[in-house]
Design a protein around this motif. Sequence first.
Motif, PDB file in Angstrom:
ATOM      1  N   ASN A 178       0.828  -1.204   0.000  1.00 61.09           N
ATOM      2  CA  ASN A 178       0.000   0.000   0.000  1.00 61.09           C
ATOM      3  C   ASN A 178       0.862   1.254   0.000  1.00 61.09           C
ATOM      4  O   ASN A 178       0.642   2.178  -0.792  1.00 61.09           O
ATOM      5  CB  ASN A 178      -0.922   0.024   1.219  1.00 61.09           C
ATOM      6  CG  ASN A 178      -1.842   1.252   1.220  1.00 61.09           C
ATOM      7  OD1 ASN A 178      -2.835   1.306   0.520  1.00 61.09           O
ATOM      8  ND2 ASN A 178      -1.487   2.248   2.006  1.00 61.09           N
ATOM      9  N   ASP A 179       1.860   1.287   0.859  1.00 62.14           N
ATOM     10  CA  ASP A 179       2.669   2.499   0.973  1.00 62.14           C
ATOM     11  C   ASP A 179       3.553   2.738  -0.241  1.00 62.14           C
ATOM     12  O   ASP A 179       3.917   3.880  -0.541  1.00 62.14           O
ATOM     13  CB  ASP A 179       3.516   2.457   2.242  1.00 62.14           C
ATOM     14  CG  ASP A 179       2.685   2.699   3.502  1.00 62.14           C
ATOM     15  OD1 ASP A 179       1.509   3.075   3.358  1.00 62.14           O
ATOM     16  OD2 ASP A 179       3.215   2.504   4.616  1.00 62.14           O
ATOM     17  N   TYR A 180       3.908   1.664  -0.965  1.00 61.46           N
ATOM     18  CA  TYR A 180       4.637   1.847  -2.220  1.00 61.46           C
ATOM     19  C   TYR A 180       3.763   2.555  -3.260  1.00 61.46           C
ATOM     20  O   TYR A 180       4.255   3.282  -4.116  1.00 61.46           O
ATOM     21  CB  TYR A 180       5.087   0.496  -2.781  1.00 61.46           C
ATOM     22  CG  TYR A 180       6.435   0.024  -2.296  1.00 61.46           C
ATOM     23  CD1 TYR A 180       7.555   0.853  -2.374  1.00 61.46           C
ATOM     24  CD2 TYR A 180       6.588  -1.256  -1.775  1.00 61.46           C
ATOM     25  CE1 TYR A 180       8.795   0.419  -1.937  1.00 61.46           C
ATOM     26  CE2 TYR A 180       7.827  -1.700  -1.332  1.00 61.46           C
ATOM     27  CZ  TYR A 180       8.932  -0.860  -1.413  1.00 61.46           C
ATOM     28  OH  TYR A 180      10.173  -1.285  -0.977  1.00 61.46           O
ATOM     29  N   GLN A 181       2.444   2.346  -3.179  1.00 63.16           N
ATOM     30  CA  GLN A 181       1.518   2.899  -4.173  1.00 63.16           C
ATOM     31  C   GLN A 181       0.832   4.179  -3.719  1.00 63.16           C
ATOM     32  O   GLN A 181       0.237   4.881  -4.541  1.00 63.16           O
ATOM     33  CB  GLN A 181       0.424   1.874  -4.507  1.00 63.16           C
ATOM     34  CG  GLN A 181       0.952   0.578  -5.097  1.00 63.16           C
ATOM     35  CD  GLN A 181      -0.158  -0.429  -5.328  1.00 63.16           C
ATOM     36  OE1 GLN A 181      -0.862  -0.374  -6.338  1.00 63.16           O
ATOM     37  NE2 GLN A 181      -0.323  -1.345  -4.378  1.00 63.16           N
ATOM     38  N   ALA A 182       0.907   4.478  -2.441  1.00 69.23           N
ATOM     39  CA  ALA A 182       0.103   5.577  -1.888  1.00 69.23           C
ATOM     40  C   ALA A 182       0.934   6.796  -1.502  1.00 69.23           C
ATOM     41  O   ALA A 182       2.088   6.686  -1.095  1.00 69.23           O
ATOM     42  CB  ALA A 182      -0.673   5.094  -0.666  1.00 69.23           C
ATOM     43  N   ILE A 183       0.299   7.949  -1.646  1.00 74.83           N
ATOM     44  CA  ILE A 183       0.773   9.156  -0.976  1.00 74.83           C
ATOM     45  C   ILE A 183       0.076   9.150   0.371  1.00 74.83           C
ATOM     46  O   ILE A 183      -1.158   9.148   0.442  1.00 74.83           O
ATOM     47  CB  ILE A 183       0.405  10.435  -1.752  1.00 74.83           C
ATOM     48  CG1 ILE A 183       1.038  10.428  -3.150  1.00 74.83           C
ATOM     49  CG2 ILE A 183       0.843  11.674  -0.962  1.00 74.83           C
ATOM     50  CD1 ILE A 183       2.537  10.475  -3.181  1.00 74.83           C
ATOM     51  N   THR A 184       0.839   9.099   1.448  1.00 74.85           N
ATOM     52  CA  THR A 184       0.251   9.013   2.783  1.00 74.85           C
ATOM     53  C   THR A 184       0.235  10.386   3.445  1.00 74.85           C
ATOM     54  O   THR A 184       1.171  11.176   3.295  1.00 74.85           O
ATOM     55  CB  THR A 184       1.018   8.014   3.667  1.00 74.85           C
ATOM     56  OG1 THR A 184       2.377   8.454   3.807  1.00 74.85           O
ATOM     57  CG2 THR A 184       0.999   6.626   3.026  1.00 74.85           C
TER      58      THR A 184
END
Length: 283
Positions: free
Chosen positions: A85-91
């Motif tokens: 998720n974090d590889y694909q997301a702007i958090t």
Amino acid sequence: MSRSSLSSAYLPANTSNYTKGRNGYKVCKITPHHMAGKLTGTQCAKLFQAKGRGASANYCIGYNGDIVCSVDEENRAWTSANRTNDYQAITIEVANDQIGGNWHVSDAAWNSLVNLCVDICKRYGFKLNYTGDKNGSLTRHNMFANTTCPGPYLQSRFQELANTVNAKLATPAPSTNTKKSNEEIAKEVLAGKWGNGTDRKKKLEAAGYNYNTIQNLVNQLAKGKTSSSTNTGTPTSITYVVKKGDTLSGIAKKYGTTWQRLARINGISRPNLIRVGQKIRIK
């Protein structure tokens, strides 16, 4: 380095708290979190500067609405307890203005979250799809870990967030066309701002103006004529002033002509961008 122009500051997280790069993944998700605290964006970002903290976020939004970048968008922040998720997301960490309870978020922080999401979606070319599970483009921390994050208040507004952001994405941005009217340019030509002869023609055409149209107006102004009448008051041409909501095709239809002709005689290189107050020569 890549980050939103909406961020007011860049306070880089310690390199021990995030992963450089995105391991070949493209950005296609946004994951908002809540800070579980009443902090400014700056205060939150400074927490991630501590070596060995083991956590970070791409952005921190304070209770006052300030947006601070902590991890460049090209890198994976450690935020959601899920690598994929974090590889694909702007958090995004969002501050609360109420401690405990439903962990309320201020209007200022909410509005900044909406605007930041719109900016991210525009730049990466996706819309927010809230499916309620990890397959959507709007995901939650508690989809991946046993946590109450993003808090009851923010979680209850996730569908609203998606709807609001997507509505803004579907609304065309107001035209930023600042091209001067032909008459304004003609007056500048008379004032000597565009040179003479071939040099003038090259400059006008490079700026997107029709040389012959401008030169005709220059000749009229030089002879003491207006764009709408002769010295005797007999109309020789018709000029239309653009109003809000007008289109070149609509104006053309109103006067029984074509938008192509109006674009040609007015030296308009981008027919879909006309501005309020611009004068359109009809004949």
